[in-house]
Scaffold this motif. Sequence first.
Motif, PDB file in Angstrom:
ATOM      1  N   ILE A  29      -5.088  19.927   8.367  1.00  0.00           N
ATOM      2  CA  ILE A  29      -5.927  19.233   8.845  1.00  0.00           C
ATOM      3  C   ILE A  29      -6.663  19.579  10.809  1.00  0.00           C
ATOM      4  CG2 ILE A  29      -7.355  17.077   9.468  1.00  0.00           C
ATOM      5  CD1 ILE A  29      -5.998  15.998   6.772  1.00  0.00           C
ATOM      6  N   THR A  30      -5.166  19.353  11.558  1.00  0.00           N
ATOM      7  CA  THR A  30      -5.539  18.531  12.975  1.00  0.00           C
ATOM      8  C   THR A  30      -5.848  20.743  13.405  1.00  0.00           C
ATOM      9  OG1 THR A  30      -3.726  18.094  12.683  1.00  0.00           O
ATOM     10  CG2 THR A  30      -4.464  18.351  14.921  1.00  0.00           C
ATOM     11  N   MET A  31      -4.522  21.790  12.753  1.00  0.00           N
ATOM     12  CA  MET A  31      -5.603  22.979  13.056  1.00  0.00           C
ATOM     13  C   MET A  31      -6.766  23.088  13.136  1.00  0.00           C
ATOM     14  SD  MET A  31      -1.889  25.172  12.392  1.00  0.00           S
ATOM     15  CE  MET A  31      -1.684  25.288  10.915  1.00  0.00           C
TER      16      MET A  31
ATOM     17  N   ILE B  34      -3.160   6.894  18.933  1.00  0.00           N
ATOM     18  CA  ILE B  34      -2.146   6.298  17.585  1.00  0.00           C
ATOM     19  C   ILE B  34      -1.813   7.207  16.266  1.00  0.00           C
ATOM     20  CG2 ILE B  34      -2.027   4.049  18.110  1.00  0.00           C
ATOM     21  CD1 ILE B  34      -4.288   3.099  16.015  1.00  0.00           C
ATOM     22  N   THR B  35      -2.285   8.604  16.355  1.00  0.00           N
ATOM     23  CA  THR B  35      -2.990   9.681  15.430  1.00  0.00           C
ATOM     24  C   THR B  35      -1.310   9.525  14.624  1.00  0.00           C
ATOM     25  OG1 THR B  35      -3.920  10.685  16.656  1.00  0.00           O
ATOM     26  CG2 THR B  35      -3.399  11.907  14.870  1.00  0.00           C
ATOM     27  N   PHE B  36      -0.210   9.711  15.258  1.00  0.00           N
ATOM     28  CA  PHE B  36       1.220   9.288  14.701  1.00  0.00           C
ATOM     29  C   PHE B  36       1.365   8.786  14.215  1.00  0.00           C
ATOM     30  CE2 PHE B  36       0.788  13.439  16.666  1.00  0.00           C
ATOM     31  CZ  PHE B  36       0.802  14.479  15.955  1.00  0.00           C
TER      32      PHE B  36
ATOM     33  N   SER C 151       8.186   1.659  15.659  1.00  0.00           N
ATOM     34  CA  SER C 151       9.268   2.369  14.780  1.00  0.00           C
ATOM     35  C   SER C 151       9.170   2.947  13.772  1.00  0.00           C
ATOM     36  CB  SER C 151      10.257   0.973  14.687  1.00  0.00           C
ATOM     37  OG  SER C 151       9.412  -0.151  13.563  1.00  0.00           O
ATOM     38  N   ARG C 152       7.740   2.926  13.379  1.00  0.00           N
ATOM     39  CA  ARG C 152       7.605   3.650  12.603  1.00  0.00           C
ATOM     40  C   ARG C 152       6.640   5.064  12.830  1.00  0.00           C
ATOM     41  NH1 ARG C 152       8.793   0.410   8.017  1.00  0.00           N
ATOM     42  NH2 ARG C 152       8.710   2.762   6.604  1.00  0.00           N
ATOM     43  N   VAL C 153       6.523   5.390  14.077  1.00  0.00           N
ATOM     44  CA  VAL C 153       5.803   6.519  13.768  1.00  0.00           C
ATOM     45  C   VAL C 153       6.048   7.810  13.591  1.00  0.00           C
ATOM     46  CG1 VAL C 153       7.000   7.621  16.043  1.00  0.00           C
ATOM     47  CG2 VAL C 153       4.919   7.670  16.527  1.00  0.00           C
ATOM     48  N   CYS C 154       5.383   8.432  13.049  1.00  0.00           N
ATOM     49  CA  CYS C 154       6.398   9.606  12.279  1.00  0.00           C
ATOM     50  C   CYS C 154       7.106  10.876  12.979  1.00  0.00           C
ATOM     51  CB  CYS C 154       4.488  10.587  12.778  1.00  0.00           C
ATOM     52  SG  CYS C 154       5.121  12.571  11.677  1.00  0.00           S
ATOM     53  N   ILE C 155       7.999  11.349  11.673  1.00  0.00           N
ATOM     54  CA  ILE C 155       9.039  11.500  12.163  1.00  0.00           C
ATOM     55  C   ILE C 155       9.004  12.625  11.936  1.00  0.00           C
ATOM     56  CG2 ILE C 155       9.851  12.302   9.772  1.00  0.00           C
ATOM     57  CD1 ILE C 155      12.811  10.780  10.877  1.00  0.00           C
TER      58      ILE C 155
ATOM     59  N   ASP D 108      16.208  -1.978   6.100  1.00  0.00           N
ATOM     60  CA  ASP D 108      15.827  -0.947   6.052  1.00  0.00           C
ATOM     61  C   ASP D 108      15.443   0.020   5.799  1.00  0.00           C
ATOM     62  OD1 ASP D 108      16.780  -3.109   3.214  1.00  0.00           O
ATOM     63  OD2 ASP D 108      15.354  -2.245   2.186  1.00  0.00           O
ATOM     64  N   HIS D 109      14.355  -0.062   6.741  1.00  0.00           N
ATOM     65  CA  HIS D 109      13.460   1.639   7.415  1.00  0.00           C
ATOM     66  C   HIS D 109      15.037   2.133   8.302  1.00  0.00           C
ATOM     67  CE1 HIS D 109      11.614   3.344  10.277  1.00  0.00           C
ATOM     68  NE2 HIS D 109      10.871   4.419   8.945  1.00  0.00           N
ATOM     69  N   SER D 110      15.446   1.174   9.491  1.00  0.00           N
ATOM     70  CA  SER D 110      15.687   1.428  10.319  1.00  0.00           C
ATOM     71  C   SER D 110      17.054   2.407  10.388  1.00  0.00           C
ATOM     72  CB  SER D 110      16.069   0.243  11.432  1.00  0.00           C
ATOM     73  OG  SER D 110      16.595  -0.392  10.672  1.00  0.00           O
TER      74      SER D 110
ATOM     75  N   ILE E 255       7.014  18.574  15.011  1.00  0.00           N
ATOM     76  CA  ILE E 255       7.656  19.901  14.172  1.00  0.00           C
ATOM     77  C   ILE E 255       5.482  20.087  13.760  1.00  0.00           C
ATOM     78  CG2 ILE E 255       7.266  20.870  12.399  1.00  0.00           C
ATOM     79  CD1 ILE E 255       9.859  19.047  10.639  1.00  0.00           C
ATOM     80  N   SER E 256       4.805  19.095  13.566  1.00  0.00           N
ATOM     81  CA  SER E 256       3.523  19.304  13.988  1.00  0.00           C
ATOM     82  C   SER E 256       3.046  20.201  15.208  1.00  0.00           C
ATOM     83  CB  SER E 256       2.634  18.900  13.471  1.00  0.00           C
ATOM     84  OG  SER E 256       3.251  18.368  12.293  1.00  0.00           O
ATOM     85  N   LEU E 257       3.375  19.908  15.930  1.00  0.00           N
ATOM     86  CA  LEU E 257       2.693  19.570  17.709  1.00  0.00           C
ATOM     87  C   LEU E 257       3.242  21.322  18.101  1.00  0.00           C
ATOM     88  CD1 LEU E 257       3.005  16.261  19.452  1.00  0.00           C
ATOM     89  CD2 LEU E 257       1.379  17.887  18.659  1.00  0.00           C
TER      90      LEU E 257
ATOM     91  N   PRO F 233      -1.246  -0.619   7.491  1.00  0.00           N
ATOM     92  CA  PRO F 233      -1.883  -2.128   7.384  1.00  0.00           C
ATOM     93  C   PRO F 233       0.279  -2.249   7.251  1.00  0.00           C
ATOM     94  CG  PRO F 233      -1.461  -0.791   5.017  1.00  0.00           C
ATOM     95  CD  PRO F 233      -2.190   0.456   6.072  1.00  0.00           C
ATOM     96  N   ARG F 234      -0.010  -3.583   7.539  1.00  0.00           N
ATOM     97  CA  ARG F 234       0.870  -4.465   7.783  1.00  0.00           C
ATOM     98  C   ARG F 234       1.228  -5.965   7.487  1.00  0.00           C
ATOM     99  NH1 ARG F 234       2.079   0.599   8.907  1.00  0.00           N
ATOM    100  NH2 ARG F 234       3.292   1.347  10.804  1.00  0.00           N
ATOM    101  N   VAL F 235       2.242  -6.606   7.897  1.00  0.00           N
ATOM    102  CA  VAL F 235       2.345  -8.142   6.817  1.00  0.00           C
ATOM    103  C   VAL F 235       2.084  -9.433   7.996  1.00  0.00           C
ATOM    104  CG1 VAL F 235       2.894  -9.768   5.385  1.00  0.00           C
ATOM    105  CG2 VAL F 235       2.883  -6.949   4.577  1.00  0.00           C
TER     106      VAL F 235
ATOM    107  N   PHE G  28       1.094  -1.716   0.082  1.00  0.00           N
ATOM    108  CA  PHE G  28      -0.264  -0.002  -0.056  1.00  0.00           C
ATOM    109  C   PHE G  28       1.099   1.598  -0.094  1.00  0.00           C
ATOM    110  CE2 PHE G  28      -2.151   3.151   2.912  1.00  0.00           C
ATOM    111  CZ  PHE G  28      -3.469   3.612   2.068  1.00  0.00           C
ATOM    112  N   TYR G  29       2.197   1.305   0.541  1.00  0.00           N
ATOM    113  CA  TYR G  29       2.639   2.562   1.307  1.00  0.00           C
ATOM    114  C   TYR G  29       3.528   2.744  -0.005  1.00  0.00           C
ATOM    115  CZ  TYR G  29       1.435   2.640   5.746  1.00  0.00           C
ATOM    116  OH  TYR G  29       0.759   2.324   6.684  1.00  0.00           O
ATOM    117  N   THR G  30       4.026   1.832  -1.290  1.00  0.00           N
ATOM    118  CA  THR G  30       4.840   2.540  -2.093  1.00  0.00           C
ATOM    119  C   THR G  30       3.683   3.411  -3.087  1.00  0.00           C
ATOM    120  OG1 THR G  30       3.636   0.525  -3.047  1.00  0.00           O
ATOM    121  CG2 THR G  30       5.902  -0.503  -2.561  1.00  0.00           C
TER     122      THR G  30
ATOM    123  N   LYS H 167      17.720   3.648   7.222  1.00  0.00           N
ATOM    124  CA  LYS H 167      17.384   5.397   6.529  1.00  0.00           C
ATOM    125  C   LYS H 167      16.559   6.094   7.842  1.00  0.00           C
ATOM    126  CE  LYS H 167      15.260   4.220   2.384  1.00  0.00           C
ATOM    127  NZ  LYS H 167      14.822   3.372   1.732  1.00  0.00           N
ATOM    128  N   ARG H 168      15.598   6.225   8.593  1.00  0.00           N
ATOM    129  CA  ARG H 168      15.727   6.461   9.454  1.00  0.00           C
ATOM    130  C   ARG H 168      16.587   6.740  10.793  1.00  0.00           C
ATOM    131  NH1 ARG H 168       9.699   7.438  12.090  1.00  0.00           N
ATOM    132  NH2 ARG H 168      10.371   8.612  13.843  1.00  0.00           N
ATOM    133  N   LYS H 169      17.793   6.042  11.110  1.00  0.00           N
ATOM    134  CA  LYS H 169      18.564   6.871  11.630  1.00  0.00           C
ATOM    135  C   LYS H 169      19.707   7.846  11.097  1.00  0.00           C
ATOM    136  CE  LYS H 169      22.577   4.471  13.573  1.00  0.00           C
ATOM    137  NZ  LYS H 169      24.156   2.941  13.130  1.00  0.00           N
TER     138      LYS H 169
END
Length: 529
Positions: free
Chosen positions: A318-320, A447-449, A453-457, A129-131, A461-463, A384-386, A110-112, A133-135
Motif C-alpha cells: 500500500i505504501t509503495m 502514528i502510521t506504525f 510499546s505496541r509500535v510496529c515491529i 504478556d505482550h512485553s 523492514i518496510s522502510l 483501540p485500547r481499553v 478487536f485484535y483477537t 513476547k516482544r522481548k
Amino acid sequence: MDALQLPSTFQQISASALVSAIALALVSWTIYQRFFSPLAQIPGPLCARFGVGSWLSSRALRQDMGWMLFAEHEKHGAVVRTGRNTVSICDPSAISEIYRYGSDFAKTSFYTFFAASPGTLMSTLANRDHSEKRKAQSPAFTMTLLVELEELVDSCLDDLVALFDREIASAAKKGSDSATIELAETLQLLALDVVGELAFGRSFKLCEAGTDTQAFLPMLVSFTFSACLAGTHAWAGPSLLLYSRFKLKARGAGALRERAIECVNERVKQQASGAEQRKDILAKLFTAKNPDGSLYSTKQVTVTAGSILGAGSDTTAITMRALLRYIIGDKKIYDKVMSEIEGAIEEGNLNFPLTYAEGTKLSYFQACLKETLRLHPAVPWTLPRVVPEGGAVLAGHFFPAGTEVAMSPFVVHRRPEAFGEDAAFFRPERWLEADAETKKVMERNLITFGSGSRVCIGKNISLMEITKVVPTLLHKYDFAFTPRSPSSPHTLPGRGVDGVFNEKEPWHVVSQFFAIQSEFFVDVKERAV
Ligand code: HEM
C-alpha cells in the motif's frame, strides 16, 4: 366462554406482552445510552449515541472508515462516540497518554481476530504478556540483522525488474513504446516475495511468475476484511467471520495458517537434513526464548512467521503504491525526486543495487516517503485500547475504566492541530523546513506504525524495502498514469484515499482496516539513462 378459545386469547395476550416488554427494554436502553451512559455527552453519529446498530460494523462492511470518521471529527471535534462503549479521539495530546511505553491501556478484543493462530504479538491483549513476547522476538527484527538481509530484498527486486522488462519487450513487439502495468497487484507480489525471503526461507517467486501463483491475494483480502468486521463485535465474531467468508468466497485465517505451516515445516526438514542454514528472520525465530528459558517451539515459530505474512505484505505494498502515486502524479515533485537521484549517482553517492544506507541520504525522497506515510497510512482504522482501572482524562474528557478509546492514523494526520493548517496537502517540504522542535512534534504525531510499546515491529523492514525499491524503479523506468478511457483496462471508477470519486485518480481505494488501492494502471517505459 368457549373453553377452546382460552389458550389462543392467552397466547395473544402473552405475545403482545412479550412484544411490549421488548419494546420497553429497547426504549429504556436507548434512553439510557443517549442520556445517562457515561458517554452520553460525547457527540457522534445518532446510532452510536443511542447505542443501537453498529456504526463501526457499517464502516467495516462499506469499507469507508477513513473518510467517514474524518467527517465525524470535522463535525464534532476531537472526541466522537462511535458505539455503545467506543470513542474515537483525534487530539494528538492523547497519543502519548494511550499508547506510551508502560501504559496500562491494553488492546481491546478487536485484535483477537487479527491472527491466523492465537498467540501472535498483534493479537496479545495484555501489555505484560505482550512485553515478554516482544522481548523474545525483537532480535529477529533488529536493524543490524536487517542490514545483513538486504541482499535478500535485492534478489526479489531483480525479479520485479525482469518482470517490467518482459512487459516492456512484449509491448514493443506490439508496436508500443510503453507497457501498461497494474501496479497494485505487481507491488504486492514483490512485497510477498520479500516476506517469503525474510520469514519463510525463500522467495515465493511470484514476480518471476508474474502472477499470484499461490493465491495469496484473495486469502489476505479475506483475512483482513473478516478480522476487521468480526472485531467490531467480538461477541458475534464467529458468525461475522463465516459471513465474510461467504461474501468474499475466499478463506482467510485458515488458509494463511496452512501456508505458514507448510513453509516452516519445509525449513524444519532442511535443518534436520544438516543443510547449511541461511541467515534470516526465520533462523532468528528458531533461537527465540520463552521467559522460562526454553526455545520457541516449531508451533510458536510458525505462528510468528504466519503473522508476518498477514501484517507485512499489504502494508508495505500500500505504501509503495501511494508513494509512487504521489511522486508520479505531480510533475514538480517527480522532477525533484529524479534530480536528487541522478545528482547522487553523479556524485558517486548512489549505486545499484541501492543500499538502504544510500537511500536514507536521499533527503527529498525520504520526505516524500514520510508525507506518504502521513496522508496515506496503510491502516486508516482506529487502534483501540481499553481505559484502565481508575479511568483516564483524554482530550479534556473523563472516561471510566473499560471504555474503548481509539485513534485513527488517517484522521489524526489530517488534523491541523497535528500537522498545521496545510495538513490536507501533500507537501514533503514540511519535513525539511521544520525546526528541530516542530519536527519532533510531527514525528510524535505520525502514528502510521502505531506508537509506544505496541509500535510496529516490522517498521524498519518496510522502510528498508521501500527505500531500496522505489528509487530503483524511478531510476530505471519512466512512469505515467494510464489515462482512463473506454478502451483502458479500468473497470472501477477513480476514487482517492480521501474517498472522493474522481476520474483523474489513477486507482480505486477502499478504506477498511487497510486503505487498499486497486486498478493502479501505469504506462511504463525504459528510461534513457
Ligand atoms: C508500511 C508498512 C507497515 C505499516 C503501516 C504497519 C502498521 C502497523 C501498525 C499501525 C501497528 C500497530 C497496531 C496497534 O498498535 O494497534 C503494527 C503492528 C505490527 N506490525 Fe506492522 N506495519 C507495517 C509493516 C509491517 C511489517 C513489514 C511487518 C512484519 C515483518 C509488520 C508486523 C507487525 C507486527 C507483528 C505488529 C504487532 C506489534 C506488537 O504488538 O508488538 N508490520 N503495524
